[in-house]
Design a protein around this motif. Structure first.
Motif, PDB file in Angstrom:
ATOM      1  N   ILE A   1       0.858  -1.181   0.000  1.00 12.86           N
ATOM      2  CA  ILE A   1       0.000   0.000   0.000  1.00 12.86           C
ATOM      3  C   ILE A   1       0.899   1.238   0.000  1.00 12.86           C
TER       4      ILE A   1
ATOM      5  N   TYR B   1      -2.004   0.278  -6.349  1.00 16.51           N
ATOM      6  CA  TYR B   1      -2.075   0.022  -4.910  1.00 16.51           C
ATOM      7  C   TYR B   1      -3.057   0.993  -4.255  1.00 16.51           C
ATOM      8  N   ASN B   2      -3.616   0.556  -3.145  1.00 17.39           N
ATOM      9  CA  ASN B   2      -4.443   1.472  -2.360  1.00 17.39           C
ATOM     10  C   ASN B   2      -3.562   2.596  -1.828  1.00 17.39           C
TER      11      ASN B   2
ATOM     12  N   LYS C   1      -3.246   5.660   0.938  1.00 18.38           N
ATOM     13  CA  LYS C   1      -3.829   6.175   2.183  1.00 18.38           C
ATOM     14  C   LYS C   1      -4.092   7.668   2.088  1.00 18.38           C
TER      15      LYS C   1
END
Ligand code: NAG
Ligand code: NAG
Length: 614
Positions: free
Chosen positions: A28, A165-166, A168
């Motif tokens: 992530i 990817y994720n 944040k």
């Protein structure tokens, strides 16, 4: 509207794709900052992010994704991993990047894999900086403008990073060339201040999400595109590197329409011609000299050179201001000191020189770089820090025998960042260096020798000299030989007459007529023989004739022999006629004499020919 449609399609594809991909990666991105620089004709993207491995398995690659329409215009992508944080960032490692399309991924998304220097273990994290340059990504809108109008461009991107990817937390900053903007997509958390538009920060954005933004803004930055640049670097071991650059440049911004008024332009260039560029600046190395700038018509003197110890600024001004769609072709050239660019390493030499255009902020669509090495160079190879097309050819110029080996490097979409050092390695035997001077020296030497011989030939005209006397003597020898030849030829004619008289005799049987011919022949031959004596004596006394004398003597002797045999034959035949009987043994005798006559005739002819050639 078309572009909006394309984005929608992309979003649908991406949503499908998120499901495939999501389960695949345990990476992530915990924090991402993107910055897009629109202050030139290039689009430069800088992304800094921190990636965490939240899964159990170590990871060796980090992926970047770009929508196809962006990837097509991607000229350069470099990724660097950095250690430490903030100001303590110490070492940076270049990550090799390659296109690596995972199975099942739609073609509308292009994947780039950056290999990590060491695997990222469970719970570890890494800082990555990526830098990308895109060309042809600003679309003029409107596409056509008049001389007085502003030039406006449209830029499209996504407020969310199309990351696999994720993410944040992420944000995007777009830097515009000025504080003016025509319009821009307003999403939540959008801020426009100064000349920057800021999107975000956005939290917990899922992988591959897309949020289109369109920005419409004025820009009068230089939109110079070199459709073609042929750059030739010629290495001379006599201390010089000659660089010649042929440019074919077009203004790649909004097309200029309507009448062009130079008067308007000159009166208020910043209003009536804001979109045009009037000059281009080349950043030459500090020691560049013999700089010139010319086009098809000739040298252009409206160029300025400002130099300091770090660089030479070469400002070139085309013959007319460049408006959208206008073209110009020109050549610039300069010389560089060899010792700053040519080095030795492990028995080879290498040239260390920059690849691209030295013109400031110019896109080169097709670059051909030719490095012309000295004749006799071998084991040639080039090292370029990014993929290019390489080949070799041979160039000929004056005094070349085998031609000069030339390395040809071709690359499309060359941006200023490509202007990096390349190395061309080769081996060269220093003796080869001397080939051309030796050729010249030999040439001049031959010329001088020829001159000396010519002068000597001239000296023989001066009557006092020894060689003049020798020439006179030789002339005399030649004259004497000529006279001897004439006499021999006369003798031969008399022989022919005697032979003819014998044939006449056999036809008519008139012995008296035949005898009369013989009598006159005897007299003539005797006279000729008398004439011959002093001539022979002259030859024998002349040292100049020494080498030819024995041949002449031989000739005279053989002719006398021949003469005797002919007389003998004549006497024998006439005798037989007088006795009115030709016995078998007389016939045999005549035949044997005839044989000798033929042999002697041949010898005399050969000797005459030989003497004639003197
Ligand atoms: C152009 O300028 C260069 C360098 O100054 C010079 O060598 C060349 O002779 C000039 N050519 C013409 C046609 O004037
Ligand atoms: C080439 O020259 C540049 C600039 O002087 C230098 O930084 C670089 O190390 C050189 N490359 C090689 C291989 O010597």
């Amino acid at each position: 509207m078309m572009s909006r449609f394309r984005f929608d399609m992309l979003v649908i594809l991406l949503v499908v794709f998120v499901c495939i991909q999501h389960s695949r990666s345990d990476l992530i991105i915990s924090k991402l900052d993107r910055r897009i620089d629109l202050t030139s004709q290039f689009v430069r993207l800088t992304s800094s992010f921190k990636v965490d491995n939240t899964g159990p398995d170590p990871v060796s690659e980090v992926y970047f994704t770009f929508p196809e329409h962006q990837a097509n215009n991607l000229a350069l992508l470099v990724a660097v991993s950095t250690e430490g944080r903030g100001k303590q960032r110490v070492s940076a490692t270049n990550l090799p990047v390659e296109v690596k399309q995972p199975n099942g991924s739609p073609p509308s998304l292009i994947w780039y894999a950056a290999s990590l220097p060491k695997e990222l273990g469970k719970g570890e994290s890494l800082n990555v900086d990526a830098f990308a340059v895109f060309t042809h990504s600003l679309r003029p809108f409107p596409e056509q403008i008049t001389q007085a109008e502003q030039q406006l461009f449209v830029y499209q991107d996504s407020a969310h990073f199309t990351s696999p990817y994720n993410v944040k937390v992420q944000s995007l900053t777009v830097q515009l060339p000025s504080e003016n903007v025509e319009s821009y997509t307003k999403l939540e958390k959008t801020k426009f201040s100064g000349s920057e538009i800021k999107y975000g920060p956005y939290e917990n954005v899922p992988a591959l999400s897309h949020s289109p933004v369109i920005i419409h803004f004025p820009s009068n930055k230089q939109f110079a595109i070199a459709k073609e640049l042929v750059k030739e670097i010629e290495v001379s071991h006599w201390g010089n590197v000659q660089v010649t650059e042929h440019y074919n440049i077009i203004h790649g911004g909004a097309q200029s329409v309507g009448e062009f008024s130079r008067l308007d332009f000159q009166a208020r260039p910043n209003v009536r011609g804001a979109s045009a560029f009037r000059n281009l600046v080349a950043l030459l190395p500090p020691k560049a000299h013999s700089i010139y700038y010319r086009d098809a018509i000739g040298n252009i003197s409206t160029s300025n050179i400002h130099g300091d110890s770090v660089k030479t600024l070469f400002e070139i001004e085309p013959r007319y201001p460049m408006f959208g769609g206008w073209k110009t072709s020109f050549t610039i050239g300069y010389s560089l000191p060899l010792q700053d660019y040519l080095f030795q390493s492990e028995g080879a030499r290498f040239l260390n020189i920059t690849l691209g255009s030295l013109l400031y902020d110019v896109l080169v669509e097709n670059l051909t770089l030719k490095v012309v090495l000295p004749e006799g160079s071998r084991d040639i190879s080039a090292s370029v820090p990014f993929p290019v097309k390489q080949s070799q050819e041979t160039k000929f110029s004056h005094l070349d025998i085998a031609g000069r080996p030339t390395v040809v490097i071709e690359k499309i979409n060359v941006v200023p960042e490509h202007n990096q050092y390349i190395q061309v390695y080769y081996k060269f035997n220093s003796i080869s260096l001397l080939t051309e001077p030796l050729m010249l020296i030999f040439g001049f030497f031959t010329l001088f020798v020829a001159c000396i011989i010519y002068m000597h030939a001239d000296l023989t005209i001066s009557k006092s000299s020894v060689s003049y006397l020798a020439k006179l003597q030789w002339d005399e020898v030649q004259g004497t030989i000529q006279q001897i030849q004439d006499i021999i030829n006369q003798c031969l004619q008399i022989h022919d007459k005697l032979e003819a008289s014998l044939r006449e005799l056999s036809r008519t049987g008139n012995v008296q007529a035949c005898k009369a011919v013989r009598k006159s022949a005897d007299g003539l031959l005797k006279d000729l023989s008398k004439d011959l004596k002093p001539l022979l004596a002259l030859l024998q006394s002349s040292p100049q004739a020494a080498h030819i004398l024995h041949k002449v003597e031989d000739l005279v002797a053989k002719e006398r022999d021949l003469q005797e045999k002919i007389m003998l034959k004549h006497t024998t035949v006439v005798d037989c006629y007088e006795k009115k009987s030709m016995g078998r043994d007389a016939e045999n005798r005549v035949a044997s004499i005839q044989q000798k006559i033929s042999a002697l005739k041949q010898e005399v002819d050969d000797l005459l020919e030989f003497v004639d050639d003197i």
